[in-house]
Scaffold this active site. Structure first.
Site, PDB file in Angstrom:
ATOM      1  N   HIS A 271      -1.039   1.289   6.766  1.00 22.94           N
ATOM      2  CA  HIS A 271       0.207   0.605   7.150  1.00 22.94           C
ATOM      3  C   HIS A 271       0.423   0.543   8.657  1.00 22.94           C
ATOM      4  O   HIS A 271       1.277  -0.231   9.126  1.00 22.94           O
ATOM      5  CB  HIS A 271       1.417   1.301   6.520  1.00 22.94           C
ATOM      6  CG  HIS A 271       1.441   1.283   5.027  1.00 22.94           C
ATOM      7  ND1 HIS A 271       1.340   0.135   4.293  1.00 22.94           N
ATOM      8  CD2 HIS A 271       1.545   2.307   4.133  1.00 22.94           C
ATOM      9  CE1 HIS A 271       1.389   0.436   2.999  1.00 22.94           C
ATOM     10  NE2 HIS A 271       1.511   1.745   2.881  1.00 22.94           N
TER      11      HIS A 271
ATOM     12  N   TYR B 290       1.133  11.397  -3.713  1.00 18.07           N
ATOM     13  CA  TYR B 290       2.289  12.238  -3.403  1.00 18.07           C
ATOM     14  C   TYR B 290       2.583  13.264  -4.489  1.00 18.07           C
ATOM     15  O   TYR B 290       3.631  13.889  -4.483  1.00 18.07           O
ATOM     16  CB  TYR B 290       3.504  11.329  -3.136  1.00 18.07           C
ATOM     17  CG  TYR B 290       3.140  10.262  -2.121  1.00 18.07           C
ATOM     18  CD1 TYR B 290       3.046  10.576  -0.766  1.00 18.07           C
ATOM     19  CD2 TYR B 290       2.775   8.981  -2.520  1.00 18.07           C
ATOM     20  CE1 TYR B 290       2.642   9.631   0.170  1.00 18.07           C
ATOM     21  CE2 TYR B 290       2.377   8.029  -1.586  1.00 18.07           C
ATOM     22  CZ  TYR B 290       2.308   8.364  -0.256  1.00 18.07           C
ATOM     23  OH  TYR B 290       1.889   7.424   0.666  1.00 18.07           O
TER      24      TYR B 290
ATOM     25  N   GLY C 147       5.377   3.226   7.459  1.00 14.05           N
ATOM     26  CA  GLY C 147       5.013   3.703   6.136  1.00 14.05           C
ATOM     27  C   GLY C 147       4.187   4.970   6.113  1.00 14.05           C
ATOM     28  O   GLY C 147       3.154   5.041   5.432  1.00 14.05           O
TER      29      GLY C 147
ATOM     30  N   HIS D 240       0.290   0.664  -2.785  1.00 18.59           N
ATOM     31  CA  HIS D 240       1.075  -0.081  -1.800  1.00 18.59           C
ATOM     32  C   HIS D 240       0.167  -1.014  -1.013  1.00 18.59           C
ATOM     33  O   HIS D 240      -0.956  -0.651  -0.663  1.00 18.59           O
ATOM     34  CB  HIS D 240       1.784   0.890  -0.840  1.00 18.59           C
ATOM     35  CG  HIS D 240       2.700   1.846  -1.542  1.00 18.59           C
ATOM     36  ND1 HIS D 240       2.237   3.004  -2.122  1.00 18.59           N
ATOM     37  CD2 HIS D 240       4.035   1.814  -1.767  1.00 18.59           C
ATOM     38  CE1 HIS D 240       3.267   3.655  -2.676  1.00 18.59           C
ATOM     39  NE2 HIS D 240       4.356   2.950  -2.476  1.00 18.59           N
TER      40      HIS D 240
END
Length: 377
Positions: free
Chosen positions: A137, A295, A145, A175
């Site tokens: 990102h 995550y 990000g 993403h």
């Protein structure tokens, strides 16, 4: 599968990932790279001959993509542990996503240095796993990000400087890789193929974003699983990579597409990641494999360790031995799911393959992209 021979695939890591954090409540407060290193070493998969310590990239090297003003601002923010309102607004530093913390320059610069080292190795025909990489990102003049720098872009630029003219970048993070798309939208020699969750931050990478015929985006509905991942791989990724005839592949393997990740709603198992790695390795093209998002500490450790197993030619056991289980049992997570993890997060590495079903929306999107390819090639 055979054990790696001398001169085989290499794993890049560094202790800085063990001793730094974005902050106790940040999604990246969890251990990631250290858990993969510890697990792979415990399993006997990571001899010293296969491991390299990532160097730290110098500021001048970062300026191949990032602006001098931004690099200087990032260094200054680490030195003073503060940012002004102007710097926060201009460069995105000191925000909830990209906070001030003690190693906020040295840590991403180490990931960038690993990407640059990996590019040298891949340019000479190697295969490299860089789990700390994949910060896709980052933008030229601002953090974005959770990404202070953009190591995939730096790796691709380095590959091209080293004589690898055509590069294929494949991204299976949940993403969209907006920073990589920003860098190479007008560079037809760099193919970019991204699968990601539709209508998820950063809200780029829609099906209609087809730039110069070399950027292909496949947004997936939130319930997409292994069947959808397999269709994307077999019907889109592999054919377009082969047609591009790259001298090197960069594969971003964010584990946040795995079902139990808190920041996406895709329903892949980590078998989809291993299958993607194996299929692209099967093309016989030098390759850099990075980490990315992820995550949930258990899904990251299990997914990326399994990726190294594929890269290094190791068999994944049906059940981990007690010493490997101890690595996973030692992980903690402040989220609710971390209070009572399911037993298989401790005892296994490989998820069983997910449901083979394919969403109608995935079929339609792949068909649209293939029709687009016929029109531009």
């Amino acid at each position: 599968m055979l054990a790696p021979s001398p001169g085989g695939p290499l794993f890049l890591g560094h202790d800085i990932y063990r001793n730094s954090t974005y902050g106790s409540r940040h999604p990246l407060a969890i251990p990631r790279v250290p858990s993969v290193i510890d697990l792979c070493r415990t399993l006997g998969w990571l001899p010293q001959s296969a491991y390299r310590t990532s160097p730290r990239a110098r500021p001048a090297a970062l300026q191949a993509f990032h602006t001098p003003a931004y690099v200087a601002a990032l260094q200054a923010a680490e030195a003073t542990q503060s940012v002004s309102d102007d710097i926060r607004q201009q460069h995105g530093l000191g925000t909830l996503s990209n906070p001030v913390y003690p190693e906020m320059f040295r840590r991403p610069a180490t990931s960038a240095g690993g990407a640059l080292l990996a590019a040298e190795l891949v340019a000479h025909g190697g295969t490299v796993f860089h789990p700390a990489g994949g910060t896709h990102h980052g933008l030229p003049d601002r953090a974005n990000g959770f990404c202070f720098l953009n190591d995939p872009v730096l790796a691709i630029l380095a590959l091209r400087r080293l004589g690898v003219d055509r590069v294929a970048y494949v991204d299976i993070d949940a993403h969209h890789c907006d920073g990589v798309a920003h860098a190479f939208a007008e560079v037809p020699e760099v193919l970019m193929v991204s699968t990601h969750e539709a209508d998820r931050w950063p809200f780029t990478g829609t099906l209609s974003e087809r730039l110069c015929g070399n950027a292909l985006n496949l947004p997936l509905e939130r319930s997409a699983g292994d069947g959808d991942a397999a269709m994307a791989l077999d019907s889109l990724i592999l054919p377009v990579v082969q047609a591009h005839r790259p001298g090197a592949i960069v594969l971003q393997c964010g584990s946040d597409a795995v079902a139990e990740d808190p920041l996406s709603r895709l329903e892949w198992t980590n078998a989809a990641h291993r299958r993607t790695v194996a299929a692209l390795m099967g093309l016989g093209i030098p390759m850099l494999v990075t980490g990315g998002g992820g995550y949930n500490p258990w899904s990251v450790a299990r997914c990326w360790s399994g990726i190294w197993a594929v890269i290094s030619g190791r068999e994944i056991p049906d059940r981990l031995d007690p010493s490997a289980q101890a690595v996973l049992r030692g992980l903690t997570w402040h989220r609710r799911a971390g209070q009572r993890p399911p037993e298989h997060w401790y005892t296994t590495l490989a998820d069983p393959p997910g449901a083979p079903g394919i969403l109608d929306s995935t079929r339609a999107s792949v068909a649209a992209l293939r029709a687009h390819l016929k029109a531009v090639i």
